[in-house]
Design a protein around this motif. Structure first.
Motif, PDB file in Angstrom:
ATOM      1  N   THR A 211       0.816  -1.222   0.000  1.00 41.42           N
ATOM      2  CA  THR A 211       0.000   0.000   0.000  1.00 41.42           C
ATOM      3  C   THR A 211       0.846   1.266   0.000  1.00 41.42           C
ATOM      4  O   THR A 211       0.312   2.355   0.148  1.00 41.42           O
ATOM      5  CB  THR A 211      -0.951   0.023   1.208  1.00 41.42           C
ATOM      6  OG1 THR A 211      -0.188  -0.083   2.408  1.00 41.42           O
ATOM      7  CG2 THR A 211      -1.975  -1.099   1.126  1.00 41.42           C
TER       8      THR A 211
ATOM      9  N   LYS B 145      -0.705   5.419  -5.787  1.00 38.08           N
ATOM     10  CA  LYS B 145      -2.100   5.137  -6.131  1.00 38.08           C
ATOM     11  C   LYS B 145      -2.594   3.814  -5.551  1.00 38.08           C
ATOM     12  O   LYS B 145      -3.634   3.293  -5.956  1.00 38.08           O
ATOM     13  CB  LYS B 145      -2.276   5.121  -7.648  1.00 38.08           C
ATOM     14  CG  LYS B 145      -2.051   6.482  -8.274  1.00 38.08           C
ATOM     15  CD  LYS B 145      -2.301   6.453  -9.761  1.00 38.08           C
ATOM     16  CE  LYS B 145      -2.061   7.825 -10.372  1.00 38.08           C
ATOM     17  NZ  LYS B 145      -2.324   7.814 -11.808  1.00 38.08           N
TER      18      LYS B 145
ATOM     19  N   THR C  38      -4.275   1.034  -3.069  1.00 36.66           N
ATOM     20  CA  THR C  38      -5.484   0.989  -2.236  1.00 36.66           C
ATOM     21  C   THR C  38      -5.389  -0.211  -1.299  1.00 36.66           C
ATOM     22  O   THR C  38      -4.501  -1.050  -1.437  1.00 36.66           O
ATOM     23  CB  THR C  38      -6.746   0.830  -3.112  1.00 36.66           C
ATOM     24  OG1 THR C  38      -6.697  -0.446  -3.758  1.00 36.66           O
ATOM     25  CG2 THR C  38      -6.858   1.931  -4.154  1.00 36.66           C
ATOM     26  N   GLU C  39      -6.326  -0.293  -0.378  1.00 32.94           N
ATOM     27  CA  GLU C  39      -6.367  -1.437   0.540  1.00 32.94           C
ATOM     28  C   GLU C  39      -6.545  -2.745  -0.220  1.00 32.94           C
ATOM     29  O   GLU C  39      -6.066  -3.787   0.199  1.00 32.94           O
ATOM     30  CB  GLU C  39      -7.488  -1.267   1.559  1.00 32.94           C
ATOM     31  CG  GLU C  39      -7.180  -0.254   2.638  1.00 32.94           C
ATOM     32  CD  GLU C  39      -6.005  -0.664   3.519  1.00 32.94           C
ATOM     33  OE1 GLU C  39      -5.935  -1.837   3.932  1.00 32.94           O
ATOM     34  OE2 GLU C  39      -5.158   0.190   3.786  1.00 32.94           O
TER      35      GLU C  39
ATOM     36  N   ASP D  45      -5.123  -3.669  -2.836  1.00 35.67           N
ATOM     37  CA  ASP D  45      -3.816  -4.164  -3.281  1.00 35.67           C
ATOM     38  C   ASP D  45      -3.178  -5.087  -2.255  1.00 35.67           C
ATOM     39  O   ASP D  45      -2.358  -5.937  -2.597  1.00 35.67           O
ATOM     40  CB  ASP D  45      -2.871  -2.997  -3.583  1.00 35.67           C
ATOM     41  CG  ASP D  45      -3.341  -2.155  -4.748  1.00 35.67           C
ATOM     42  OD1 ASP D  45      -3.990  -2.705  -5.656  1.00 35.67           O
ATOM     43  OD2 ASP D  45      -3.064  -0.943  -4.745  1.00 35.67           O
TER      44      ASP D  45
END
Length: 69
Positions: free
Chosen positions: A16, A20, A22-23, A25
């Motif tokens: 993370t 760019k 996000t959670e 990922d």
């Protein structure tokens, strides 16, 4: 008290940290289980990224053996 992070905490931080990211990922992609001394690794059904050719790729549509030319 120890300042060392667990494997999961380090994994989450790494996945993370991109601008760019996000959670999602950092969501788990594999399930690992062990039965009778055998370790099994399965790609989760809900994994956003899966190994192999993607949908729409001709290689994913047919399972034909490669023939020598």
């Amino acid at each position: 008290m120890s300042d060392e992070k667990s494997f999961e905490e380090n994994r989450h931080d790494q996945l993370t940290s991109a601008p760019k990211a996000t959670e999602a990922d950092a969501a788990p992609r594999f399930d690992v289980s062990e039965h009778d001394g055998v370790t099994r690794i399965d790609v989760r059904d809900d994994a956003a990224v899966r190994p192999g050719p993607g949908q729409g790729d001709p290689a994913a549509e047919k399972d034909e053996p490669i023939t020598e030319q």
